[in-house]
Design a protein around this motif. Structure first.
Motif, PDB file in Angstrom:
ATOM      1  N   LYS A 271       0.857  -1.263   0.089  1.00  0.00           N
ATOM      2  CA  LYS A 271       0.116   0.112   0.095  1.00  0.00           C
ATOM      3  C   LYS A 271       0.790   1.221   0.091  1.00  0.00           C
ATOM      4  O   LYS A 271       0.312   2.369  -0.062  1.00  0.00           O
ATOM      5  N   THR A 272       2.040   0.971  -0.011  1.00  0.00           N
ATOM      6  CA  THR A 272       2.923   2.341   0.192  1.00  0.00           C
ATOM      7  C   THR A 272       4.019   2.339  -1.157  1.00  0.00           C
ATOM      8  O   THR A 272       3.555   2.848  -2.280  1.00  0.00           O
ATOM      9  N   LEU A 273       4.925   1.761  -1.085  1.00  0.00           N
ATOM     10  CA  LEU A 273       5.888   1.819  -2.057  1.00  0.00           C
ATOM     11  C   LEU A 273       5.430   1.199  -3.554  1.00  0.00           C
ATOM     12  O   LEU A 273       5.754   1.694  -4.594  1.00  0.00           O
ATOM     13  N   PHE A 274       4.720   0.177  -3.381  1.00  0.00           N
ATOM     14  CA  PHE A 274       4.110  -0.379  -4.713  1.00  0.00           C
ATOM     15  C   PHE A 274       3.133   0.425  -5.312  1.00  0.00           C
ATOM     16  O   PHE A 274       3.627   0.991  -6.542  1.00  0.00           O
ATOM     17  N   PHE A 275       2.214   0.839  -4.827  1.00  0.00           N
ATOM     18  CA  PHE A 275       1.072   1.775  -5.339  1.00  0.00           C
ATOM     19  C   PHE A 275       1.857   3.238  -5.580  1.00  0.00           C
ATOM     20  O   PHE A 275       1.672   3.929  -6.539  1.00  0.00           O
ATOM     21  N   ASP A 276       2.771   3.564  -4.489  1.00  0.00           N
ATOM     22  CA  ASP A 276       3.520   4.871  -4.928  1.00  0.00           C
ATOM     23  C   ASP A 276       4.320   4.939  -6.297  1.00  0.00           C
ATOM     24  O   ASP A 276       4.541   5.677  -6.971  1.00  0.00           O
ATOM     25  N   GLY A 277       5.064   3.501  -6.581  1.00  0.00           N
ATOM     26  CA  GLY A 277       5.723   3.248  -7.728  1.00  0.00           C
ATOM     27  C   GLY A 277       4.851   3.758  -9.083  1.00  0.00           C
ATOM     28  O   GLY A 277       5.405   4.254  -9.900  1.00  0.00           O
ATOM     29  N   PHE A 278       3.651   3.009  -8.942  1.00  0.00           N
ATOM     30  CA  PHE A 278       2.772   3.180 -10.048  1.00  0.00           C
ATOM     31  C   PHE A 278       2.490   4.434 -10.364  1.00  0.00           C
ATOM     32  O   PHE A 278       2.374   5.141 -11.216  1.00  0.00           O
ATOM     33  N   GLU A 279       1.942   5.307  -9.045  1.00  0.00           N
ATOM     34  CA  GLU A 279       1.487   6.647  -9.051  1.00  0.00           C
ATOM     35  C   GLU A 279       2.687   7.651  -9.509  1.00  0.00           C
ATOM     36  O   GLU A 279       2.431   8.284 -10.170  1.00  0.00           O
ATOM     37  N   GLU A 280       3.785   7.479  -9.142  1.00  0.00           N
ATOM     38  CA  GLU A 280       4.932   8.364  -9.527  1.00  0.00           C
ATOM     39  C   GLU A 280       5.530   8.050 -10.799  1.00  0.00           C
ATOM     40  O   GLU A 280       6.064   8.995 -11.369  1.00  0.00           O
ATOM     41  N   SER A 281       5.107   7.032 -11.525  1.00  0.00           N
ATOM     42  CA  SER A 281       5.597   6.639 -12.570  1.00  0.00           C
ATOM     43  C   SER A 281       4.522   7.038 -13.864  1.00  0.00           C
ATOM     44  O   SER A 281       4.677   6.805 -14.998  1.00  0.00           O
ATOM     45  N   GLY A 282       3.412   7.686 -13.370  1.00  0.00           N
ATOM     46  CA  GLY A 282       2.455   8.196 -14.011  1.00  0.00           C
ATOM     47  C   GLY A 282       1.292   7.466 -14.790  1.00  0.00           C
ATOM     48  O   GLY A 282       0.761   7.638 -15.436  1.00  0.00           O
TER      49      GLY A 282
END
Length: 326
Positions: A271-282
């Protein structure tokens, strides 16, 4: 529903493709040609095959807006109550997901499709029939052998690279573990300790997702489908955290069920780095077997009992895909 009979004339249209494929494999085995650099990647070749006649080969129902169908070979439905049973009964496997994903891939006609966790290859076969180059990755030799039979009957082996590895975030030795005897698609990989390797006849070597991306020509868009029973988080970690992406991937269809339900073990930072990665990758998130647009806030708030089976992630610069509205 068309049953494909195992007669000589069925394979006549594939003879030339087979001869070309066999010749290339032999040249690779003799080290006369080496098309790829990474020696960790295990490409399927003739010595891997243990011939086993499929129980049935059948033509699928049509998929995508182009109404393409394909011949798929399978094991007995008693051995596989999911994929084999659905095709045996003439049903449409993952009817909405496959259509949405493949219609999206077709928006980039030159794109390569990566089918990571291909099983017996319905996504691979449909993508190849749509004239995409495909890399299908599955560590189970029986799955790959059945898929090779299907490719031969469809006459499109030249479009597909079969890779016999598991995918993770490291190079390690693993062994398959199938908990449900009627569901080979749920086979998981168990990492071996070094001392186990010599005595285990089912050793499978893992590679990294980046090794697969290396096989795709530069400046070629990629449509990614990933279903690797809980290793999705590890496999995509480097790609998602990288500021500069190795390849442009406009669409990612990924199974979320295992890493969501068993996050403590399989993806502690789900719920943190995994989804953060998708979100920050656009990437823009869609959720469900019939993908609907959602938000990362909603995904992060879902309880274990609300875990979606799949997520479909569309890059903000990608051509907007056609969704199915019921």
């Amino acid at each position: 529903m068309v049953r494909v009979q195992w007669k000589k004339e069925v394979l006549q249209n594939s003879i030339w493709t087979a001869l070309v494929t066999i010749t290339v494999i032999m040249l690779i085995q003799l080290n006369i040609i080496r098309p790829f650099k990474n020696n960790s990647v295990k490409f399927l070749n003739l010595k891997d095959y243990e011939w086993e006649k499929p129980l049935f080969c059948t033509e699928s129902v049509p998929y995508t807006d182009a109404n393409i169908s394909f011949v798929i070979c399978n094991r007995h439905p008693r051995e596989d109550a999911y994929i084999a049973a659905m095709f045996y009964r003439g049903l449409k496997y993952e009817m909405y997901l496959m259509d949405v994903f493949l219609n999206a891939a077709n928006l980039y006609p030159e794109s390569w499709v990566l089918d990571v966790g291909s099983n017996v290859g319905p996504y691979t076969l449909a993508a190849a029939k749509s004239n995409h180059s495909v890399i299908c990755v599955d560590p189970i030799i029986r799955n790959q052998a059945l898929l090779f039979n299907s490719l031969m009957l469809n006459g499109n082996t030249a479009h597909v690279i079969q890779v016999l590895n598991a995918i993770s975030d490291s190079y390690s030795s693993m062994t398959p573990f199938q908990e449900l005897i009627y569901h080979p698609g749920a086979t998981m990989m168990k990492q071996l300790q070094t001392e186990d390797d010599e005595n285990n006849i089912d050793v499978i070597h893992s590679i990294k997702f980046e090794d697969i991306l290396d096989l795709v020509p530069e400046n070629t868009p990629v449509a990614l489908k990933m279903d690797i029973e809980g290793y999705e988080c590890k496999a995509l970690s480097t790609f998602l955290q990288s500021k500069v992406k190795q390849r442009y991937i406009p669409y990612i269809l990924i199974e979320l069920m295992n890493i969501c339900q068993y996050a403590e073990r399989m993806c502690p930072e789900y719920k943190t780095l995994f989804f953060d990665g998708f979100e920050e990758s656009g990437y823009i998130p869609y959720m469900g077997d019939l993908p609907k647009r959602t938000t990362y806030e909603v995904l992060r708030e879902l309880s274990r009992g609300e875990c979606p089976t799949y997520g479909f992630f569309v890059h903000k610069t990608a051509i907007e895909p056609k969704l199915i509205n019921l």
